[in-house]
Motif scaffolding. Structure first.
Motif, PDB file in Angstrom:
ATOM      1  N   HIS A 164     -13.223 -13.256  33.211  1.00  0.00           N
ATOM      2  CA  HIS A 164     -12.564 -13.941  32.110  1.00  0.00           C
ATOM      3  C   HIS A 164     -13.531 -14.706  31.213  1.00  0.00           C
ATOM      4  O   HIS A 164     -13.128 -15.295  30.225  1.00  0.00           O
ATOM      5  N   CYS A 214      -6.293 -16.071  33.138  1.00  0.00           N
ATOM      6  CA  CYS A 214      -5.929 -14.988  34.054  1.00  0.00           C
ATOM      7  C   CYS A 214      -4.416 -14.925  34.180  1.00  0.00           C
ATOM      8  O   CYS A 214      -3.792 -13.948  33.837  1.00  0.00           O
ATOM      9  N   CYS A 232     -10.465 -13.500  40.872  1.00  0.00           N
ATOM     10  CA  CYS A 232     -11.162 -14.509  40.073  1.00  0.00           C
ATOM     11  C   CYS A 232     -12.066 -15.354  40.961  1.00  0.00           C
ATOM     12  O   CYS A 232     -13.189 -15.682  40.596  1.00  0.00           O
ATOM     13  N   CYS A 259     -14.053 -17.149  35.564  1.00  0.00           N
ATOM     14  CA  CYS A 259     -14.743 -16.248  36.467  1.00  0.00           C
ATOM     15  C   CYS A 259     -15.523 -15.247  35.612  1.00  0.00           C
ATOM     16  O   CYS A 259     -15.404 -15.243  34.393  1.00  0.00           O
ATOM     17  N   CYS A 262      -7.407 -19.497  36.444  1.00  0.00           N
ATOM     18  CA  CYS A 262      -8.716 -19.128  35.915  1.00  0.00           C
ATOM     19  C   CYS A 262      -8.661 -19.151  34.387  1.00  0.00           C
ATOM     20  O   CYS A 262      -7.721 -18.624  33.796  1.00  0.00           O
TER      21      CYS A 262
HETATM   22 ZN   LIG Z   1     -10.626 -15.061  36.238  1.00  0.00          ZN
END
Ligand SMILES: [Zn+2]
Ligand SMILES: [Zn+2]
Ligand SMILES: [Zn+2]
Ligand SMILES: [Zn+2]
Ligand SMILES: [Zn+2]
Ligand SMILES: [Zn+2]
Ligand SMILES: [Zn+2]
Length: 1761
Positions: free
Chosen positions: A166, A99, A127, A163, A151
């Motif tokens: 991602h 991220c 996230c 998450c 993340c």
């Molecule tokens: Zn993420």
């Protein structure tokens, strides 16, 4: 120039706009020397775009830069229009699974306590919400800016690294895939070319140091010579200094100076002058001169404008690079390559290196731009992150040194990137092995701490402020060390071992410098002159605590490392102690036939230090040897034979003796610094690596020694050896009365020594010392904390040590030992209500150890008391025997032998002997109690041994046997057992009997266990007998306790009355008699039962006659009782008048010019009212006057003396009620119902409405003519006489008659006083009792206060005449009667004038042109005004019309107008469905009325076929008005309320109508007077505003008005934080606000407590909140400081307080300042409480109380918030 208000905008050079990016890019593509080409382009254009005048024009500059400079580069990279090129690249890109979102200041971040590798691993909100962690135990914080979302970083999370968002691409990742393969070859080449040139250009220009000369290749042909005087930011000078200096130096206004200062603070620099060189130079010299007095001067440079232009573009370029690489990972990779490529100058010559190494020379703005670029490029690329990490580590020393000497905060230093690199486990490991990072960090740290003493130890004594400042900065290195160590290796390579041990060596060097630092010597005779510096050393210790623990953790992971570390540590310790046996002759000690040699050393005479980190580290490692069993597996590898137990124990023992002596009062003359050190030594923040380890070190040493030897050495160090080795020493001492202090001292020392023995044998809960695990250790801590008292979650957490991850491990064990209880019945979820407590489970009580080593003395005695109480409640005996302990680990097993050693038994016997012969010796009960505990421990130990014994083993622990033998010394003494039996019956040892009984019982049990295995049953029966007898004793005990409690209670009462007497003595001028019970006026009228079953009527000719009642009240000041009478001295109520917008429906409306404002007609939006409140306390007017004068005099004296603030503003007439300290600013007189005084004879024949209106119209017309005549006495007299001719005075009307004022002078004075106060506060004007608006304000306050109370009652569903709090009841009654009597002190003509105008609003009158239309009138205010002004007219009317008749007709008339108002504004939605019953009478009537209305409005009203909805809306709309009217007439005339309205339930519409003398069918009012009503309705509807409204050209208030509420808050606090983090300061262009603050009244977000948003209010600078309160809350404000999670109350400019927020965590606790970071949820109850305070107008009062309770609140500059 800077002072010009409208900066001149230079025209845009037309040639710039004609530039074509495509053409330029084309030229570049053809070029052979691209660098030269591009540089020429920049040299030509950059100065044409940037820095064209004194002030920047960012938008225009950006636009031109994009067009002329950046556009060509984008074309060049793409080889086509970038509008197509970049999206193509973006599509081909495989987006990263990282991220990497860079946090803004104040943005919420989330960490998972279950899965994050360390607390620095955080997620952004988006996230987090898409991750698995939202259901885990998470922690929420607000970012300080910088740092990014982790993340997608698999190294940061133990579980769930991605998450939802991602996760998408994770299946395809091949870690080492080269992102360049997704880019076309030619794009790569071109990107590489342009990136290389531009990055180089940016670095070169940003690090350029010359002030008036450009790099050669950027020099222009035609050079204009303009300069900037550039001011740079530093952290030394304050805002005020900078602003002041600028005003002087560049001659600007304060506002501009603030603007400059704000920008300097934010961006790090700002030009403050533009012009030729001398002009700028002059400003520079003024600034330097003005700021160099105390500190180093502000940094100012005169710079050539073209340099500034290029630098500005350089920054723009870096941001541009950051956004371009966002299109494709390939582009990012190219930028990384360019950045890290070594330049021609070899080492450190890459662009990245150059930037880093120049970091501290750059200004703030430049730093953050390139830091952000690093984060989005180098740290987002897995391959280059490693390479960058290596560069960072190689430059580490230099970067840190730069940072230490620089003065900017760490967040603005590149050194701050360490957290991003070092917390990545693989990088940290790599840097340790390849770059020797551990050693580098520690050595760098040591290099910066240069204060040493002769022995090479750190010395902080007398270090300067500058050194202190540096020391603080150096501490960040410890943080780096922590980051590196935080994730522990799972595998060890030889390289890692070697490098770690190298780092360990360096670390030992560091600890060596701390070993023995800050030594103290006991001060005898004189008190020390100056408290020595101790905090620095403890700060260091505290910061290092986790690092020391982590070093041990690392060692524990590998046997080889552990062994080596142990050897190294021991060697260093021996080195530290070199020469330790030198010096004096050794002495020989001997007791009981044992003897030992030791050195001669006295803690009380020689130097001793509390800092022993080396020996404590060794203790830690030794425990690890035991825990990991290395000690048994590889004894040959360990230097165990080198260990000298006496050496190991020496220093820790000295340290503990020091504590004991301090406690015994021997070190009093050494001052507080020593007390503080000892406090921290035991404190939860330090003890793990201080006190705890000293105990372990002693345990280590003792386990290797003969316990007898140890005990003798210990006696000697405690300086008690002589006492115990000399028989009858104690006796001798006690006889020397002169040495009472010494006796006391020795007693304490003996107690402390016994306590130490208890700890050495009993503390086995560190894994490795005893056979326990980490969980057992935490459990035991919690059990002992909860033994003191039940605790809230946060309280418990605070008492437990935190590890480096800020975890206490509490959650894992708490369920096992405690219940969570909330104090609500029935129990509710604590998160929604209030705080809950953990309470110890009863079954855990048996594990309680009175001598738990982490108890402070206060905690110990509290715990003892609590536990005994518990036992008594359970009807058990109150003995607190030692708990059963886990066995020692083998390495420490021999420790138990201390208990049965000869010297120990000797000590026990000696003390018991003293106790038996209690009169002859110096001894104490605590001493005995400890001895009993030790005996108990020994017996428990023996019992355990017996129970766990293996068949063939013999239990060698034979304590029981030993204590039954008589002693040898003192000669022929009885056995310990015998002495205990004697003591059992000693009358002076009542408290310890239970314990002695328990000992004897246990002894018998052991004896029986030894004798035979079947003895247990006997023991049991014996047990029950003892228990029974103890129960009887219990009863007696309880009785005794009850008696004691009674005596104590009586004593307290006596004390209290004593205090009261003193208080009165001090205030003699106020109190003439004793303060008795709080006396309030006895409300006589309401409770009287005399009028019961007849229908009660509040007003009109049919008003229920209330018999006159006498009313007596007592003055709270002089305690005299007095009757309230017309002619007597005035009695007054303390009152607080304030402006209010609580009921406002239009918060944008403010009174612009109070001097001209006409308050006669209140608008129905109630936008600004005047509220009156009272605490209900009665005083004589003259007593109050005297009190107030004395307060005023006192304040004046006080202010002269030390200008202290108070919570109240005397100059504004404020004072505190002398009884309840409630904030007040005036007083209301108490009066009898005033109508009774003026009611003349009632003639039987009263006019009906039509007649009455006619009469009153005539009267008002006559008055108007008269007044006009008076005002124009002589001019145009002919015309006047003409008018006089016209004027026919109505029958019985005598305008020349002036009634006599019936009130006493004192009452009249108070009528004026309160009237003027209302006027002054309500309009915010200077007091002027003659102003014609005074009566209006009085009526208005009466009306508004009644309305606000009616709202509160309705909102809370309370009955109108239910049991109202006394103070409210008193307040409303006096306020109403006051308002009704006020006309008697005003000019009759003025009041009559008001009446005429008010009346004209309803009954048209040609004399008034511009009256508002009925839509714009609050009818209740109108009613109150008319009714209260009416007596002024009626008093001249002798025609026989009574006041009551007038009241009734006025009321009916206003009610009718209100009905029309409602009908006009009700937006009845037509739905026919529920009209089943045939239309009733009311419905038909209202429909008819509505039709009439349509007729007069020209059918602009919507047609409505049925009356059902109409009637419904009339009924609903008119209710508040009827209720307010009922309250009003009730208090005005004193008619009791009908009992039906005193209970809640139905709407009471009919009852209200009856009480108010209204027909139940309100429409009848119109029918009964149809002739006049038609005329009235017609005139009302013809108003132009009504037409405009009906045609939709304007709005109107509709009825019923809804109650105002505080804004809706989200359930989850983090969404508020998120909302606030997106909020930027409205004044400083997109800058994030530092203290975003939410107005809870209207929902506006403000940028509080900041210079940027200060505004001027009434000639003073005020912060955004204070400014906002003036429009939103008439000076009163309720805010939520979002980042602090704190509610703020403000009132006026000087008053404010903080209030607990309505957000709670799962444990029912608030988190002000967001320190704990637990998830927070809205608590509706708490929020309602705040809303209630607001509705009740109690905010100011709340602030007053808070400030009285906490004086520090008074000093805060509330107006700047
Ligand atoms: Zn993420
Ligand atoms: Zn994120
Ligand atoms: Zn998690
Ligand atoms: Zn009095
Ligand atoms: Zn009071
Ligand atoms: Zn507001
Ligand atoms: Zn601001």
């Amino acid at each position: 120039m800077a002072s010009e208000l409208e900066p001149e905008v230079p025209a845009i050079d037309q040639s710039l706009l004609e530039c074509s990016a495509e053409e330029t890019a084309g030229k570049w593509l053809q070029s052979t020397d691209l660098t030269r080409e591009v540089y020429q382009h920049l040299a030509h254009y950059v100065p044409k775009i940037y820095c064209r005048g004194p002030n920047p024009f960012p938008q225009r500059e950006d636009m031109l830069a994009q067009l002329v400079l950046l556009g060509p580069m984008e074309w060049y990279i793409c080889g086509e229009d970038p509008a197509f090129g970049f999206p193509k690249l973006e599509q081909a890109n495989k987006p990263s699974h990282l991220c990497g979102r860079v946090f803004k200041v104040g943005e919420p971040t989330y960490s998972c306590r279950d899965c994050a590798v360390d607390p620095t691993c955080v997620l952004c909100m988006e996230c987090f919400l898409g991750s698995i962690h939202r259901d885990h135990r998470y922690r929420m914080t607000t970012s300080g800016g910088g740092g990014f979302c982790d993340c997608g970083d698999t190294e940061a999370w133990k579980e769930g690294p991605y998450c939802e968002k991602h996760k998408l691409n994770t299946s395809e990742i091949e870690e080492e895939e080269d992102p360049l393969i997704h880019l076309p070859e030619d794009v790569i080449t071109r990107t590489y070319n342009i990136f290389a040139i531009m990055f180089h250009y940016a670095v070169e220009i940003l690090t350029w140091e010359k002030e008036s000369e450009l790099p050669a290749d950027l020099e222009m042909v035609e050079k204009t010579d303009t300069y900037y005087c550039m001011l740079f930011n530093d952290e030394v000078h304050t805002y005020e200094q900078v602003i002041y200096t600028l005003q002087k130096a560049v001659n600007c206004t304060q506002k501009e100076a603030i603007g400059f200062a704000t920008t300097v603070d934010r961006d790090g620099r700002r030009s403050v002058r533009y012009g030729d060189f001398p002009y700028c130079e002059q400003a520079k010299s003024v600034i330097v001169r003005n700021t160099s007095r105390q500190t180093k001067p502000l940094k100012v440079q005169v710079m050539h404008s073209s340099i500034v232009a290029h630098q500005n573009f350089g920054l723009k370029l870096l941001s541009w690079l950051g956004s371009i690489i966002g299109y494709s990972d390939g582009l990012r990779r190219i930028l990384c390559q360019v950045g890290l490529q070594e330049g021609p100058d070899g080492e450190n010559s890459s662009l990245v290196d150059r930037l880093m190494l120049n970091d501290s020379k750059l200004w703030k703005g430049a730093r953050s731009v390139y830091h952000q670029l690093f984060m989005s490029s180098l740290l987002m690329d897995l391959k280059y992150k490693k390479l960058f990490a290596v560069r960072f580590a190689k430059n580490y020393e230099r970067l840190q040194s730069d940072y230490v000497t620089d003065d900017h905060d760490r967040e603005f230093s590149v050194a701050d990137l360490s957290v991003q690199i070092f917390t990545v486990p693989s990088l940290a490991r790599m840097l340790i092995t390849e770059e020797n990072l551990l050693t580098i960090i520690i050595k760098t740290f040591m290099d910066h701490l240069r204060h040493r003493d002769a022995q090479g130890r750190f010395q902080f004594e007398r270090y300067t402020a500058l050194q202190a400042f540096k020391f603080r900065r150096v501490q960040s290195l410890i943080l780096d060390l922590k980051y590196v160590l935080i994730s522990k290796p799972t595998e060890w390579s030889d390289d890692l071992r070697q490098k770690f041990l190298e780092g360990f060596d360096a670390f030992l060097e560091l600890l060596k410098c701390m070993q023995g630092m800050d030594p103290v010597t006991r001060q005898v005779g004189q008190h020390i002159e100056m408290e020595p510096e101790w905090e620095a050393a403890f700060t260091l210790q505290m910061k290092l605590t986790h690092v020391i623990s982590m070093m041990q953790d690392w060692c524990a992971l590998d046997e080889k490392v552990l062994i080596e570390a142990y050897k190294k540590c021991l060697a260093v310790l021996m080195h530290c102690h070199g020469g330790f046996t030198d010096g004096e002759q050794p002495v020989t000690l001997s007791i009981c036939g044992h003897s030992v040699e030791t050195i001669r050393y006295c803690v009380s005479q020689e130097k001793v230090s509390i800092h022993l980190p080396v020996s404590r580290l060794l203790a830690g490692l030794h425990v690890l040897l035991s825990k990991s069993e290395v000690a048994y597996k590889f004894p040959e590898l360990l230097p165990l034979s080198e260990l000298s137990p006496p050496m190991l124990i020496e220093h820790p023992l000295r340290c503990l003796v020091l504590c004991a002596q301090v406690h015994a009062g021997m070190w009093r003359r050494n001052g507080f610094s020593l007390v503080n050190q000892i406090y921290y030594y035991h404190n939860v923040k330090c003890r793990r690596e201080m006190f705890d380890k000293d105990i372990i070190m002693l345990q280590t040493g003792v386990s290797m020694m003969d316990p007898n030897h140890f005990l003798m050495i210990m006696l000697s160090r405690f300086e008690l050896y002589q006492i115990f080795s000399t028989p009858d020493y104690g006796k001798r001492l006690s006889s020397e009365i002169t040495h009472k202090d010494v006796v006391q001292q020795n007693n304490t020392l003996i107690e402390e020594m016994l306590y130490l023995i208890i700890m050495l044998v009993g503390e086995r809960f560190s894994p490795g010392v005893g056979q326990v695990n980490a969980t057992d250790e935490i459990k035991r801590e919690i059990i002992h904390q909860l033994s003191i008292k039940p605790m809230a979650h946060s309280e418990l957490i605070k008492s437990l040590p935190e590890d480096e991850n800020k975890e206490t491990g509490m959650e894992s064990v708490i369920e096992a030992v405690a219940h969570f209880k909330t104090f609500f019945f029935p129990p509710r979820k604590p998160g929604l209500t209030g705080r809950g407590m953990y309470e110890l489970k009863p079954e855990c009580a048996k594990e309680f150890n009175l001598y738990f080593y982490h108890f402070s003395r206060a905690e110990q005695s509290k715990a003892e008391e609590a536990q005994r109480k518990l036992k008594r409640q359970n009807r058990e005996d109150t003995a607190l025997p030692p708990p059963i302990l886990p066995p020692f680990c083998p390495l420490f097993a021999s420790l138990v032998n201390i208990l049965q050693s000869d010297v120990m038994l000797y000590i026990i016997r000696t003390i018991l002997h003293w106790a038996v012969e209690h009169n002859g010796y110096a001894w104490s009960e605590s001493m005995l109690q400890r001895v009993l505990h030790l005996i108990g421990m020994a017996l428990q130990e023996e019992k355990q041994h017996l129970e766990n014994v293996m068949e063939e083993h013999v239990v060698t622990f034979t304590f029981a046997q030993k204590i039954s033998k008589p002693g040898e010394a003192p000669n022929n003494s009885p056995s310990i057992l015998a002495m205990l039996e004697t003591l059992q019956n000693a009358p002076y040892l009542e408290v310890h009997k239970d314990m002695i009984r328990w000992i004897l019982k246990t002894f018998n049990a052991i004896k029986k266990m030894r004798e035979s295995s079947s003895a247990s049953s006997v023991a049991e029966t014996e047990g029950t007998i003892t228990e029974e007898s103890s129960r009887d004793k219990d009863k007696a005990e309880r009785k005794r306790k009850a008696e004691i409690a009674r005596l104590r209670r009586e004593k307290v009462m006596a004390q209290m009355s004593e205090m009261q007497r003193n208080f009165i003595d001090e205030n003699k001028d106020l109190f003439q008699q004793t303060v008795a019970e709080e006396a309030s006026n006895s409300a006589v009228l309401d409770n009287s039962p005399m009028v019961s079953d007849t229908t009660l009527t509040a007003l009109g000719p049919a008003q229920t006659q209330v018999p006159k009642q006498r009313q007596f009240v007592t003055c709270i000041l002089c305690q005299e009782e007095q009757e309230v009478k017309v002619e007597s001295k005035a009695m007054v109520l303390a009152a607080f008048v304030q402006r209010s917008t609580v009921l406002s429906k239009n918060r944008n409306k403010v009174i612009q010019d109070p001097e001209k404002y006409d308050p006669l007609f209140m608008h129905p939006d109630l936008s600004c009212g005047t509220h009156t409140g009272s605490c209900g306390h009665v005083m004589h007017a003259h007593c109050w006057q005297r009190y107030f004068d004395s307060v005023q005099a006192k304040e004046q004296r006080r202010q002269q003396r030390l200008r202290l603030h108070t919570s109240y503003d005397v100059e504004n007439g404020e004072f505190l009620c002398p009884l309840c300290e409630c904030l007040s600013n005036t007083v209301i007189p108490l009066l009898l119902p005033p109508r009774n005084i003026f009611n003349k004879l009632n003639f039987s024949d009263q006019p009906n409405l039509t007649q009455w209106i006619r009469t009153i119209s005539q009267q008002t017309k006559a008055l108007q003519i008269l007044r006009k005549e008076e005002s124009i006495p002589n001019i145009a007299s002919s015309k006047n006489s003409e008018n006089m001719d016209e004027l026919q005075l109505p029958e019985g009307f005598r305008p020349d008659f002036h009634p006599k004022n019936p009130y006493s002078d004192s009452i009249k004075e108070m009528l004026t006083t309160f009237g003027t106060a209302t006027y002054k506060v309500g309009l915010k004007v200077h007091p002027n009792e003659e102003d014609p608006r005074v009566p209006i304000m009085c009526w208005g306050s009466c009306a508004y206060t009644i309305q606000s109370i009616e709202r509160i009652l309705s909102d809370e569903d309370k009955p109108l005449f239910g049991p109202l709090p006394c103070r409210l009841d008193d307040c409303l009654r006096s306020l109403t009667r006051f308002a009704a009597a006020h006309w008697t002190v005003a000019l009759l003509s003025v009041v009559q004038g008001h009446f005429c105008k008010l009346f004209a609003l309803l009954v048209p009158n040609d004399n008034y042109g511009d009256l508002p239309c009925i839509l714009d009138i609050d009818m209740f205010h109108l009613l109150v005004g008319l009714v209260l002004a009416f007596p002024a007219l009626q008093c001249q009317d002798f025609s026989g019309i009574s006041l009551g008749t007038g009241d009734l007709h006025i009321f009916h008339l206003v009610t009718m107008a209100h009905i029309i108002q409602i009908l006009l504004t009700s937006c009845t939605e037509e739905n026919e469905m529920d009209q089943e019953t045939p239309a009733g009478e009311e419905e038909l009537a209202v429909l008819a009325l509505y039709k009439t209305l349509r007729q007069y409005t020209g059918s602009a009203l919507k047609e409505i076929p049925s009356g059902w909805h109409l009637w419904r809306s009339v009924r609903a709309g008119i209710m508040p008005f009827l209720k307010c009217s009922a309250l009003f007439f009730h208090y005005l005339n004193g008619v009791p309320s009908p009992p039906e309205i005193q209970v809640s339930g139905t709407s009471h519409f009919e009852h209200l109508c009856n009480y108010l003398s209204l027909p139940n069918n309100l429409i009848c009012l119109f029918q009964e007077n149809s002739e006049i009503t038609k005329l009235l309705i017609e005139s009302w509807c013809q108003h132009i505003e009504v037409k405009r409204y009906l045609e939709g050209e304007r709005d109107a208030i509709s009825y019923p008005r809804e109650s105002n509420k505080l804004i809706d808050l989200p359930e989850d606090y983090s969404s508020l934080i998120n909302q606030a983090s997106n909020f930027s300061c409205p004044k400083s262009g997109g800058d994030k606000s530092r203290t975003p603050t939410l107005c809870l009244v209207c929902g506006t977000l403000l940028c509080s407590q900041s210079y940027c948003c200060q505004t001027e209010l009434e000639g003073e600078d005020v912060g955004a909140c204070t400014a906002h309160t003036y429009s939103c809350g008439s000076g009163v404000g309720i805010f939520l400081r979002v980042r602090e999670c704190q509610v703020l109350f403000l009132a006026g400019k000087t008053k404010g307080c903080f209030y607990s927020p309505p957000y709670l965590d799962d444990y029912g606790e608030t988190d002000q300042g967001l320190r704990r970071g637990n998830p927070l949820h809205l608590c509706k109850e708490r929020f309602k409480k705040i809303q209630k305070l607001w509705h009740q107008h109690s905010i100011t009062e709340e602030i007053g109380h808070a400030q009285e309770a906490n004086q520090t609140l008074v000093g805060i500059d509330w107006q700047h918030l």
